[in-house]
Each structure stands twice: as C-alpha cells, then as structure tokens.
Write a protein that holds these residues in place. Sequence first.
Motif, PDB file in Angstrom:
ATOM      1  N   ALA A  88       0.838  -1.213   0.000  1.00 18.98           N
ATOM      2  CA  ALA A  88       0.000   0.000   0.000  1.00 18.98           C
ATOM      3  C   ALA A  88       0.869   1.258   0.000  1.00 18.98           C
ATOM      4  O   ALA A  88       0.546   2.246  -0.680  1.00 18.98           O
ATOM      5  N   ALA A  89       1.980   1.232   0.752  1.00 20.33           N
ATOM      6  CA  ALA A  89       2.877   2.390   0.806  1.00 20.33           C
ATOM      7  C   ALA A  89       3.435   2.713  -0.573  1.00 20.33           C
ATOM      8  O   ALA A  89       3.549   3.882  -0.967  1.00 20.33           O
ATOM      9  N   LYS A  90       3.766   1.676  -1.327  1.00 24.87           N
ATOM     10  CA  LYS A  90       4.296   1.864  -2.682  1.00 24.87           C
ATOM     11  C   LYS A  90       3.239   2.500  -3.596  1.00 24.87           C
ATOM     12  O   LYS A  90       3.522   3.450  -4.335  1.00 24.87           O
ATOM     13  N   LYS A  91       2.026   1.987  -3.522  1.00 23.36           N
ATOM     14  CA  LYS A  91       0.940   2.552  -4.351  1.00 23.36           C
ATOM     15  C   LYS A  91       0.688   4.010  -3.984  1.00 23.36           C
ATOM     16  O   LYS A  91       0.398   4.844  -4.845  1.00 23.36           O
ATOM     17  N   SER A  92       0.782   4.337  -2.699  1.00 23.37           N
ATOM     18  CA  SER A  92       0.565   5.718  -2.259  1.00 23.37           C
ATOM     19  C   SER A  92       1.620   6.655  -2.840  1.00 23.37           C
ATOM     20  O   SER A  92       1.303   7.767  -3.283  1.00 23.37           O
ATOM     21  N   VAL A  93       2.868   6.224  -2.858  1.00 26.11           N
ATOM     22  CA  VAL A  93       3.935   7.042  -3.448  1.00 26.11           C
ATOM     23  C   VAL A  93       3.688   7.218  -4.950  1.00 26.11           C
ATOM     24  O   VAL A  93       3.860   8.323  -5.498  1.00 26.11           O
ATOM     25  N   GLN A  94       3.258   6.160  -5.622  1.00 27.96           N
ATOM     26  CA  GLN A  94       2.946   6.266  -7.052  1.00 27.96           C
ATOM     27  C   GLN A  94       1.823   7.281  -7.290  1.00 27.96           C
ATOM     28  O   GLN A  94       1.883   8.089  -8.217  1.00 27.96           O
ATOM     29  N   THR A  95       0.799   7.234  -6.435  1.00 26.45           N
ATOM     30  CA  THR A  95      -0.327   8.174  -6.537  1.00 26.45           C
ATOM     31  C   THR A  95       0.157   9.615  -6.400  1.00 26.45           C
ATOM     32  O   THR A  95      -0.245  10.503  -7.170  1.00 26.45           O
ATOM     33  N   LEU A  96       1.026   9.874  -5.425  1.00 28.43           N
ATOM     34  CA  LEU A  96       1.496  11.237  -5.181  1.00 28.43           C
ATOM     35  C   LEU A  96       2.446  11.705  -6.274  1.00 28.43           C
ATOM     36  O   LEU A  96       2.391  12.864  -6.700  1.00 28.43           O
ATOM     37  N   GLU A  97       3.292  10.822  -6.769  1.00 27.58           N
ATOM     38  CA  GLU A  97       4.212  11.209  -7.843  1.00 27.58           C
ATOM     39  C   GLU A  97       3.434  11.591  -9.104  1.00 27.58           C
ATOM     40  O   GLU A  97       3.807  12.524  -9.831  1.00 27.58           O
ATOM     41  N   ALA A  98       2.328  10.885  -9.347  1.00 30.98           N
ATOM     42  CA  ALA A  98       1.503  11.144 -10.541  1.00 30.98           C
ATOM     43  C   ALA A  98       0.868  12.536 -10.512  1.00 30.98           C
ATOM     44  O   ALA A  98       0.495  13.075 -11.558  1.00 30.98           O
ATOM     45  N   LEU A  99       0.764  13.141  -9.333  1.00 30.26           N
ATOM     46  CA  LEU A  99       0.227  14.502  -9.232  1.00 30.26           C
ATOM     47  C   LEU A  99       1.224  15.550  -9.720  1.00 30.26           C
ATOM     48  O   LEU A  99       0.850  16.699  -9.955  1.00 30.26           O
ATOM     49  N   LYS A 100       2.492  15.168  -9.837  1.00 29.59           N
ATOM     50  CA  LYS A 100       3.568  16.092 -10.236  1.00 29.59           C
ATOM     51  C   LYS A 100       3.592  17.344  -9.341  1.00 29.59           C
ATOM     52  O   LYS A 100       3.498  18.480  -9.812  1.00 29.59           O
TER      53      LYS A 100
END
Length: 282
Positions: free
Chosen positions: A225-237
Amino acid sequence: MNQNGADYEYIPATSVNSGAGTEVLPDIYCHTIQIVNICFVQDPETKSVVLIDAGMPKSADKIIAVTEERFGKNSRPKAIILTHGHFDHVGGLVDLVKHWNVPVYAHKLELPFLTGKKSYPEPDPSVEGGLVAKASSMFPNEPIDIGSSIVELPADGSVPEMPGCKWIHTPGHSPGHVSLYRESDRMLIAGDAFITVKQDSLYKVMVQEREIHGPPRYFTTDWEAAKKSVQTLEALKPAIAITGHGEPMYEEELSEGLKKLVKTFDQTAVPDFGRYVDGEQK
C-alpha cells in the motif's frame, strides 16, 4: 476520556531544525518540533488558520506559543487536520484540544487510534535501518482519546477550512494516512507517505540531510500500500512538498526525487528484513 496513552512521555530526540520555521508559501508556515513538522495554513481572505498535525509528546505549550507568536496573542486554529495518528503527529493533541476547543479531522480508518479503542501495531526495532529504527521500541503505539472532538474527514475529499485543497487516502504507513493537495499551485502536504530525510538514521535525522525516502520503516506495516501511495502522489507532479520529517522540497529536486523513489521503491524504501516486510504480522 481525553487522555493520552499511558506511555506518552517526552522523548529526547532532536534535529538541527528543531524550533525553526519556514514560510514555504505566503499562506503556509512549516515549523519543526524536535524531529517532526507541523504546518499552518492561513486563508488569505478570512485570515483563519488550520493546523496540520500536532507534534511530539509534551509539545502542546510549544505549539500554542508558535501559533500566538505567528498569528497573534490568543489566536487559535479553526481546525486541526491529521495526516495520521502516530505518536509524533498527535503528541500535543489532547492538550491542544483542551486549550483551543477546536474540531480535529482525520480519515475514518484512523478514528480507532484517536478514540482510545485500538493501538497501532508495535514499532519494529528489528527492521533494517539505523539507530532510530533500533530505538523505536521506546516509541508509543497506544491510542489517544479525544472523544467527541474527532470528526471524520468529508467523504467528498474536501478539507474543512482549507478551500481549494483535497485530501487523498495514502495508506501503508498507517491505515488511514492522508495527504493534502492543492491543485492551483501543486502544493502537497505528504505527512509520512514519503519523507525528505532518512528517518531511521540518527545522523541524518540530526543533521536533516535532505533526500527523498519512503515512509519511516519502523512504523510502516503495509509496504505494498505504501508503494501505491507514493505512485499516486508522484503522478500529481507536485511543485512543492512538505513532509512529516525533513525539509520542504521544491520543483526539480522534488520531481526527480519522487521519480527515483517510485522506480526504486522495492530496493530503497522496503527494508530487506523486519517484522512487517513480508506482511506476516499486521
């Protein structure tokens, strides 16, 4: 009611930035309480203030002093928003609520930890990491209880008293961890979803060496879940990020650091060993 966990005592951990503040934007002020950041967001029109997170145990007097120094005598926030309920983000909360009598907002999955019903999983001193990780057995995992002062964040993603901001569920470090994002200037308050200092290293915490890392290892129980959360935040740029630990980060340094973290998360963020690494104990 309204009691801290029995083991919420002062913890003698500090960094070079302790007691220092940064005006990240004209309406956003970040202040370091020992090793963790709190954040004030002021509405430019109404001048009302919101506090994000509530510092280390026994820090309420310091947070009240910082608030009054910055916003005027007897000033108080309209609300407190929690990224999550770990001890270093709610350490002053019980006393702040008593003093200010303001609502506290958190994700519904954090509510059991804020109403005395459930303890977090114990921190893992066996996890791969430095001296802070090894000392984490002294960190409290008990819940606090702020009773009826706690309010669930609105289901529509809006953030009370913070127009233009939305909350994003970013679990992994804790079940109901949230990050706050403002699209107009791509400002992100990330809590501990990722941080800008290697939090399990005593030296790097003390000197606040700036580099993007995954969430603190000793308290993170769900690495997928932590990995998916980082991916979500990075996608916001995001253009600006304020994290729970470490200094604010901007523009290219932030963008490159987040890209690298997403790409190397399994190798650099996830520890090689530890109680929660393979999900055996949750």
